[in-house]
Design a protein around this motif. Structure first.
Motif, short mmCIF file in Angstrom:
data_model
loop_
_atom_site.label_atom_id
_atom_site.label_comp_id
_atom_site.label_asym_id
_atom_site.label_seq_id
_atom_site.Cartn_x
_atom_site.Cartn_y
_atom_site.Cartn_z
N GLY A 62 0.92 -1.31 0.20
CA GLY A 62 -0.08 -0.14 -0.11
C GLY A 62 0.73 1.28 -0.01
O GLY A 62 0.34 2.16 -0.73
N GLN A 63 1.86 1.24 0.80
CA GLN A 63 2.68 2.41 0.95
C GLN A 63 3.51 2.81 -0.50
O GLN A 63 3.65 3.85 -0.85
CB GLN A 63 3.79 2.02 1.92
N LEU A 64 3.75 1.67 -1.18
CA LEU A 64 4.40 1.80 -2.41
C LEU A 64 3.54 2.29 -3.48
O LEU A 64 3.90 3.15 -4.24
CB LEU A 64 5.26 0.30 -2.78
N LEU A 65 2.52 1.66 -3.47
CA LEU A 65 1.45 2.30 -4.54
C LEU A 65 1.03 3.67 -4.29
O LEU A 65 1.00 4.20 -5.08
CB LEU A 65 0.08 1.14 -4.46
N GLN A 66 1.03 3.83 -2.98
CA GLN A 66 0.71 5.38 -2.71
C GLN A 66 1.76 6.40 -3.16
O GLN A 66 1.40 7.47 -3.74
CB GLN A 66 0.30 5.59 -1.27
N ALA A 67 3.03 5.96 -2.79
CA ALA A 67 4.12 6.47 -3.27
C ALA A 67 4.60 6.91 -4.77
O ALA A 67 4.55 7.99 -4.99
CB ALA A 67 5.66 6.12 -2.56
N ALA A 68 4.02 5.80 -5.35
CA ALA A 68 4.14 5.76 -7.09
C ALA A 68 3.06 6.60 -7.48
O ALA A 68 3.28 7.31 -8.49
CB ALA A 68 4.09 4.32 -7.52
N ARG A 69 1.85 6.57 -6.93
CA ARG A 69 0.79 7.20 -7.44
C ARG A 69 1.22 9.01 -7.29
O ARG A 69 1.11 9.73 -8.06
CB ARG A 69 -0.41 7.12 -6.79
N ARG A 70 1.65 9.05 -6.06
CA ARG A 70 1.90 10.63 -5.90
C ARG A 70 3.33 11.05 -6.46
O ARG A 70 3.24 12.37 -7.10
CB ARG A 70 2.30 10.60 -4.31
N ALA A 71 4.19 10.36 -6.70
CA ALA A 71 5.25 10.62 -7.53
C ALA A 71 5.00 10.92 -9.06
O ALA A 71 5.50 11.72 -9.66
CB ALA A 71 6.43 9.41 -7.57
N ALA A 72 3.99 10.24 -9.32
CA ALA A 72 3.46 10.43 -10.81
C ALA A 72 2.44 11.58 -10.84
O ALA A 72 2.03 11.95 -12.15
CB ALA A 72 2.69 9.08 -11.33
N GLY A 73 2.26 12.26 -9.72
CA GLY A 73 1.24 13.39 -9.63
C GLY A 73 -0.09 13.00 -9.77
O GLY A 73 -0.89 13.92 -10.68
N ARG A 74 -0.61 11.78 -9.65
CA ARG A 74 -2.05 11.59 -9.78
C ARG A 74 -2.80 11.38 -8.72
O ARG A 74 -2.41 10.97 -7.54
CB ARG A 74 -2.01 10.00 -10.49
N SER A 75 -4.15 11.82 -8.78
CA SER A 75 -4.94 11.66 -7.52
C SER A 75 -5.41 10.20 -7.61
O SER A 75 -5.53 9.44 -8.63
CB SER A 75 -6.19 12.40 -7.97
N GLN A 76 -5.99 9.83 -6.48
CA GLN A 76 -6.63 8.56 -6.25
C GLN A 76 -7.87 8.46 -7.24
O GLN A 76 -8.16 7.35 -7.67
CB GLN A 76 -7.29 8.47 -4.82
N SER A 77 -8.58 9.62 -7.52
CA SER A 77 -9.70 9.53 -8.42
C SER A 77 -9.09 9.19 -9.78
O SER A 77 -9.81 8.22 -10.45
CB SER A 77 -10.65 10.68 -8.32
N ASP A 78 -8.03 9.83 -10.24
CA ASP A 78 -7.68 9.46 -11.74
C ASP A 78 -7.13 8.12 -11.60
O ASP A 78 -7.40 7.31 -12.62
CB ASP A 78 -6.42 10.37 -11.79
N LEU A 79 -6.36 7.62 -10.97
CA LEU A 79 -6.09 6.17 -10.62
C LEU A 79 -7.07 5.13 -10.63
O LEU A 79 -7.19 4.16 -11.57
CB LEU A 79 -4.93 6.00 -9.47
N ALA A 80 -8.11 5.69 -9.89
CA ALA A 80 -9.20 4.63 -9.75
C ALA A 80 -10.08 4.61 -11.09
O ALA A 80 -10.35 3.48 -11.46
CB ALA A 80 -10.28 5.11 -8.57
N ALA A 81 -9.97 5.68 -11.83
CA ALA A 81 -10.63 5.67 -13.03
C ALA A 81 -10.26 4.80 -14.20
O ALA A 81 -10.95 4.04 -15.02
CB ALA A 81 -11.04 7.21 -13.77
N THR A 82 -8.58 4.84 -14.00
CA THR A 82 -8.07 3.99 -15.04
C THR A 82 -8.28 2.49 -14.82
O THR A 82 -7.86 1.80 -15.77
CB THR A 82 -6.59 4.58 -15.19
#
Length: 84
Positions: free
Chosen positions: A12-32
């Motif tokens: 979970g920590q790694l996924l969150q860090a990767a998402r943030r590093a990519a500048g993506r929101s949870q909503s954006d990631l969820a939609a994809t």
């Protein structure tokens, strides 16, 4: 960079860090990946309920690669999976 994972919380920590590093929101990631924003949030905080399909979809969307190898494997290529 490679990360050795030992606990589900680290996923979970790694996924969150990767998402943030990519500048993506949870909503954006969820939609994809076809999840709700609340599900992505829950998976980042409690990845113990993460399915393999969800993990692979999240990794693909975050441009991450999941690699499994024997613990004793070093920099050299390890044995083929059928040799495990």
């Amino acid at each position: 960079m490679n990360h050795r994972l030992v606990t589900a919380a680290q996923v979970g920590q790694l996924l969150q860090a990767a998402r943030r590093a990519a500048g993506r929101s949870q909503s954006d990631l969820a939609a994809t990946v076809g999840l709700s924003q609340s599900r992505v949030s829950k998976l980042e905080l409690n990845p113990g309920t993460l399915t393999v399909d969800q993990l692979l979809a999240l990794c693909a969307s975050l441009d991450l690669e999941l690699t499994l190898q024997p613990r004793s494997a070093g920099a050299a290529a390890g044995p083929a999976p059928d040799a495990w």
